[in-house]
Write a protein that holds these residues in place. Structure first.
Motif, PDB file in Angstrom:
ATOM      1  N   ASP A  20     -21.965 -17.156  26.982  1.00  0.00           N
ATOM      2  CA  ASP A  20     -20.794 -16.371  27.385  1.00  0.00           C
ATOM      3  C   ASP A  20     -21.199 -15.249  28.337  1.00  0.00           C
ATOM      4  O   ASP A  20     -20.357 -14.729  29.071  1.00  0.00           O
ATOM      5  N   ASN A  21     -22.480 -14.880  28.345  1.00  0.00           N
ATOM      6  CA  ASN A  21     -22.967 -13.950  29.373  1.00  0.00           C
ATOM      7  C   ASN A  21     -23.195 -14.690  30.683  1.00  0.00           C
ATOM      8  O   ASN A  21     -22.768 -14.232  31.738  1.00  0.00           O
ATOM      9  N   LEU A  22     -23.900 -15.822  30.567  1.00  0.00           N
ATOM     10  CA  LEU A  22     -24.364 -16.530  31.764  1.00  0.00           C
ATOM     11  C   LEU A  22     -23.203 -17.081  32.586  1.00  0.00           C
ATOM     12  O   LEU A  22     -23.225 -17.029  33.816  1.00  0.00           O
ATOM     13  N   VAL A  23     -22.166 -17.598  31.924  1.00  0.00           N
ATOM     14  CA  VAL A  23     -21.079 -18.241  32.675  1.00  0.00           C
ATOM     15  C   VAL A  23     -19.897 -17.296  32.923  1.00  0.00           C
ATOM     16  O   VAL A  23     -19.781 -16.750  34.018  1.00  0.00           O
ATOM     17  N   PRO A  24     -19.039 -17.010  31.927  1.00  0.00           N
ATOM     18  CA  PRO A  24     -17.895 -16.149  32.258  1.00  0.00           C
ATOM     19  C   PRO A  24     -18.329 -14.707  32.561  1.00  0.00           C
ATOM     20  O   PRO A  24     -17.693 -14.043  33.385  1.00  0.00           O
ATOM     21  N   GLY A  25     -19.388 -14.252  31.924  1.00  0.00           N
ATOM     22  CA  GLY A  25     -19.845 -12.881  32.172  1.00  0.00           C
ATOM     23  C   GLY A  25     -20.268 -12.673  33.613  1.00  0.00           C
ATOM     24  O   GLY A  25     -19.774 -11.788  34.306  1.00  0.00           O
ATOM     25  N   ALA A  26     -21.183 -13.513  34.094  1.00  0.00           N
ATOM     26  CA  ALA A  26     -21.677 -13.348  35.467  1.00  0.00           C
ATOM     27  C   ALA A  26     -20.574 -13.632  36.485  1.00  0.00           C
ATOM     28  O   ALA A  26     -20.450 -12.935  37.497  1.00  0.00           O
ATOM     29  N   LEU A  27     -19.723 -14.635  36.195  1.00  0.00           N
ATOM     30  CA  LEU A  27     -18.611 -14.925  37.117  1.00  0.00           C
ATOM     31  C   LEU A  27     -17.635 -13.757  37.174  1.00  0.00           C
ATOM     32  O   LEU A  27     -17.111 -13.418  38.245  1.00  0.00           O
ATOM     33  N   GLY A  28     -17.400 -13.123  36.018  1.00  0.00           N
ATOM     34  CA  GLY A  28     -16.513 -11.963  35.981  1.00  0.00           C
ATOM     35  C   GLY A  28     -17.062 -10.808  36.810  1.00  0.00           C
ATOM     36  O   GLY A  28     -16.323 -10.139  37.539  1.00  0.00           O
ATOM     37  N   LEU A  29     -18.361 -10.575  36.713  1.00  0.00           N
ATOM     38  CA  LEU A  29     -18.973  -9.507  37.510  1.00  0.00           C
ATOM     39  C   LEU A  29     -18.820  -9.814  38.998  1.00  0.00           C
ATOM     40  O   LEU A  29     -18.481  -8.932  39.804  1.00  0.00           O
ATOM     41  N   PHE A  30     -19.050 -11.059  39.340  1.00  0.00           N
ATOM     42  CA  PHE A  30     -18.936 -11.474  40.732  1.00  0.00           C
ATOM     43  C   PHE A  30     -17.486 -11.294  41.202  1.00  0.00           C
ATOM     44  O   PHE A  30     -17.221 -10.750  42.280  1.00  0.00           O
ATOM     45  N   GLY A  31     -16.544 -11.714  40.353  1.00  0.00           N
ATOM     46  CA  GLY A  31     -15.124 -11.553  40.678  1.00  0.00           C
ATOM     47  C   GLY A  31     -14.746 -10.086  40.809  1.00  0.00           C
ATOM     48  O   GLY A  31     -14.008  -9.703  41.728  1.00  0.00           O
ATOM     49  N   GLY A  32     -15.251  -9.253  39.902  1.00  0.00           N
ATOM     50  CA  GLY A  32     -14.954  -7.820  39.962  1.00  0.00           C
ATOM     51  C   GLY A  32     -15.475  -7.196  41.238  1.00  0.00           C
ATOM     52  O   GLY A  32     -14.826  -6.333  41.847  1.00  0.00           O
ATOM     53  N   ALA A  33     -16.659  -7.633  41.664  1.00  0.00           N
ATOM     54  CA  ALA A  33     -17.237  -7.100  42.907  1.00  0.00           C
ATOM     55  C   ALA A  33     -16.386  -7.512  44.111  1.00  0.00           C
ATOM     56  O   ALA A  33     -16.214  -6.729  45.057  1.00  0.00           O
ATOM     57  N   ILE A  34     -15.821  -8.720  44.078  1.00  0.00           N
ATOM     58  CA  ILE A  34     -14.971  -9.170  45.181  1.00  0.00           C
ATOM     59  C   ILE A  34     -13.650  -8.397  45.193  1.00  0.00           C
ATOM     60  O   ILE A  34     -13.202  -7.928  46.239  1.00  0.00           O
ATOM     61  N   VAL A  35     -13.057  -8.213  44.008  1.00  0.00           N
ATOM     62  CA  VAL A  35     -11.808  -7.437  43.925  1.00  0.00           C
ATOM     63  C   VAL A  35     -12.050  -6.023  44.452  1.00  0.00           C
ATOM     64  O   VAL A  35     -11.264  -5.479  45.235  1.00  0.00           O
ATOM     65  N   TRP A  71     -14.395 -16.629  25.915  1.00  0.00           N
ATOM     66  CA  TRP A  71     -14.846 -16.741  27.301  1.00  0.00           C
ATOM     67  C   TRP A  71     -13.847 -16.081  28.249  1.00  0.00           C
ATOM     68  O   TRP A  71     -14.239 -15.503  29.263  1.00  0.00           O
ATOM     69  N   ALA A  72     -12.549 -16.159  27.909  1.00  0.00           N
ATOM     70  CA  ALA A  72     -11.544 -15.502  28.750  1.00  0.00           C
ATOM     71  C   ALA A  72     -11.733 -13.989  28.728  1.00  0.00           C
ATOM     72  O   ALA A  72     -11.703 -13.322  29.772  1.00  0.00           O
ATOM     73  N   VAL A  73     -11.952 -13.437  27.522  1.00  0.00           N
ATOM     74  CA  VAL A  73     -12.151 -11.981  27.423  1.00  0.00           C
ATOM     75  C   VAL A  73     -13.483 -11.593  28.069  1.00  0.00           C
ATOM     76  O   VAL A  73     -13.587 -10.539  28.713  1.00  0.00           O
ATOM     77  N   ALA A  74     -14.497 -12.437  27.916  1.00  0.00           N
ATOM     78  CA  ALA A  74     -15.795 -12.151  28.547  1.00  0.00           C
ATOM     79  C   ALA A  74     -15.637 -12.073  30.067  1.00  0.00           C
ATOM     80  O   ALA A  74     -16.188 -11.181  30.713  1.00  0.00           O
ATOM     81  N   PHE A  75     -14.842 -12.991  30.619  1.00  0.00           N
ATOM     82  CA  PHE A  75     -14.619 -12.979  32.071  1.00  0.00           C
ATOM     83  C   PHE A  75     -13.828 -11.740  32.489  1.00  0.00           C
ATOM     84  O   PHE A  75     -14.251 -10.989  33.373  1.00  0.00           O
ATOM     85  N   GLY A  76     -12.680 -11.513  31.825  1.00  0.00           N
ATOM     86  CA  GLY A  76     -11.837 -10.370  32.197  1.00  0.00           C
ATOM     87  C   GLY A  76     -12.542  -9.038  31.991  1.00  0.00           C
ATOM     88  O   GLY A  76     -12.467  -8.142  32.834  1.00  0.00           O
ATOM     89  N   GLY A  77     -13.248  -8.916  30.866  1.00  0.00           N
ATOM     90  CA  GLY A  77     -13.926  -7.662  30.564  1.00  0.00           C
ATOM     91  C   GLY A  77     -15.046  -7.369  31.542  1.00  0.00           C
ATOM     92  O   GLY A  77     -15.185  -6.244  32.033  1.00  0.00           O
ATOM     93  N   SER A  78     -15.832  -8.377  31.862  1.00  0.00           N
ATOM     94  CA  SER A  78     -16.938  -8.124  32.788  1.00  0.00           C
ATOM     95  C   SER A  78     -16.397  -7.856  34.193  1.00  0.00           C
ATOM     96  O   SER A  78     -16.960  -7.046  34.938  1.00  0.00           O
ATOM     97  N   LEU A  79     -15.261  -8.473  34.530  1.00  0.00           N
ATOM     98  CA  LEU A  79     -14.618  -8.172  35.816  1.00  0.00           C
ATOM     99  C   LEU A  79     -14.243  -6.689  35.873  1.00  0.00           C
ATOM    100  O   LEU A  79     -14.494  -6.009  36.874  1.00  0.00           O
TER     101      LEU A  79
END
Lengths: 267, 173
Positions: B105-120, A205-213
């Motif tokens: 892992d798509n729905l939670v950290p994936g979507a949050l990461g995209l949202f975070g990336g857009a803010i950054v 989940w950490a890599v999923a978050f960082g990677g998608s960011l």
């Protein structure tokens, strides 16, 4: 500064005249932001695009005609394609295809290409996966940086076209996976992940978050994602789309090789 | 708002059925082990390019959006995008598709990461983009080379179809 933009509804409209009052390089400044709009938003830019000031994003007024050398090149290409295409196996019948839970990449690609063409040519929108999150980012971003030119003037906000596309994609994948019986609630990806990076959900989940960011950030910088730049832009024959694809593999191949090596050494 | 929902529906359906929402599919293209994604992308690109040429001028008042070219930014952004995609096995479109087929892992950290990336990106925009997007042009390969757009289209399609056929043969050997 940015606060001075308050009340300017569309400061980038027309040739950037609204910018000239405050910025001596008004037109050039507007062009920089408009270029970014054309890349960060799938909606057409409000006002003329920076194509030598001619007024539209469309192609040059009178494109050059084909020369004999061009035609020879096209025919030579066709001969090469015909040579490579000889002796193809029979294509599967339509009924096989409808039953099949996994489509061939050619069928999927051709259908996606038609969707992209309709989106681009009929509705004037690039097909975007990343756009939705940019358009929603103002909900928090505009509070973090109240004077931001980006959330005030550059990126569209609200329930935009791209947000609707993302909602539709979620629904489309749900229906497709239910019909093909591949829907399953799961916290971990396919086995290829665990083979290299282990069974830990926290790591995944950490890599999923960082990677998608990184994909969203990189997509912003580049001016689009796989769908909106590589495919939509590539189909429009925009040079930037091909540069993006080169960058994508130049970054991704070494990154995964290095990460896999580190993970294997630890595991 | 019906049109983008339908377009999105088809987008998600196609990504899901083609297996593009699976981690292995995305990761293995960056290991050069499974080039399915390349075959999918090139098929889509070729089809869309031809269909757009055929549709040109049939929708009055619609200007086809052409993404801007600014070499350093396109390459640099592409590299950052590729790093994120290779590590996570996601791209923004497949995160929605994977979430739709039940992947948390798509729905939670994936979507949050995209949202975070857009803010950054939004926070860095004013500092970074005017520099990176300087000299941005909105043109096509045809403008760049100075040939007829149709000749450029035919040549690009031929090149990509040739690549597809070569990949297909390599896959079955």
């Amino acid at each position: 500064m940015a606060g001075a933009h308050a009340g300017l509804a569309t400061p980038l409209a027309a040739g950037g005249e609204a910018c000239v009052d405050c910025h001596a390089d008004g037109a050039a400044r507007a062009n920089v932001y408009r270029a970014a709009i054309a890349t960060t938003s799938s909606s057409p830019p409000p006002g003329p695009a920076p194509s030598s000031g001619s007024g539209t994003v469309a192609r040059a007024t009178s494109p050059p005609r084909a020369t004999p050398i061009d035609l020879i090149a096209c025919v030579a290409g066709a001969v090469v394609v015909a040579f490579l295409a000889r002796r193809r196996p029979r294509v599967a019948s339509a009924i096989d295809v409808l039953r099949k839970p996994a489509w061939s990449p050619y069928l999927g690609g051709i259908l996606l290409g038609l969707v992209v063409a309709i989106s681009m040519s009929v509705f004037g929108h690039r097909l975007s996966g990343a756009g939705a999150y940019q358009h929603l980012s103002g909900l928090i971003g505009a509070r973090l940086a109240p004077g931001s030119v980006y959330w005030r003037h550059v990126v569209p906000t609200g329930f935009t076209w791209d947000v609707a596309v993302a909602v539709g994609a979620l629904a489309g994948a749900f229906v497709s996976s239910r019909l093909s019986r591949t829907f399953a609630v799961r916290t971990m990806p396919d086995r290829g992940w665990a083979e290299v990076f282990g069974e830990s959900v926290a790591v995944r989940w950490a890599v999923a978050f960082g990677g998608s960011l990184l994909t969203e950030l990189g997509g912003g910088i580049a001016g689009g994602c796989t769908a909106s730049l590589a495919v939509s832009g590539g189909a429009a024959l925009a040079p930037g789309a091909f540069l993006f694809m080169i960058g994508m593999f130049a970054g991704g191949i070494p990154a995964l090789a290095i990460a896999s090596r580190i993970a294997r050494r630890r595991g | 708002m019906v049109a983008p929902l339908l377009i999105g529906f088809a987008f998600g359906w196609i990504l899901q059925r083609s297996g593009l929402s699976r981690y292995d599919r995305i990761a293995n293209v960056f290991r050069l082990r499974d080039l399915t994604v390349i075959r999918f992308l090139l098929s889509a690109l070729v089809t869309a390019a031809i269909a757009m040429a055929l549709l040109e001028g049939h929708a009055p008042g619609v200007s086809v959006p052409i993404p801007a070219t600014y070499a350093i930014g396109n390459l640099l952004g592409g590299a950052v995008f590729g790093i994120g995609m290779a590590l996570s096995g996601f791209c923004p479109g497949t995160i929605a598709a994977g979430a739709g087929e039940g992947r948390l892992d798509n729905l939670v950290p994936g979507a949050l990461g995209l949202f975070g990336g857009a803010i950054v990106y939004g926070l860095a925009y004013e500092r970074v983009m005017p520099r990176l997007a300087r000299g941005a042009t909105v043109e096509t390969l045809a403008d760049l080379v100075g040939t007829s757009p149709y000749v450029t289209l035919v040549l690009v399609v031929e090149i990509f179809v040739a690549v597809l056929l070569l990949l297909h043969d390599a896959h079955h050997d």
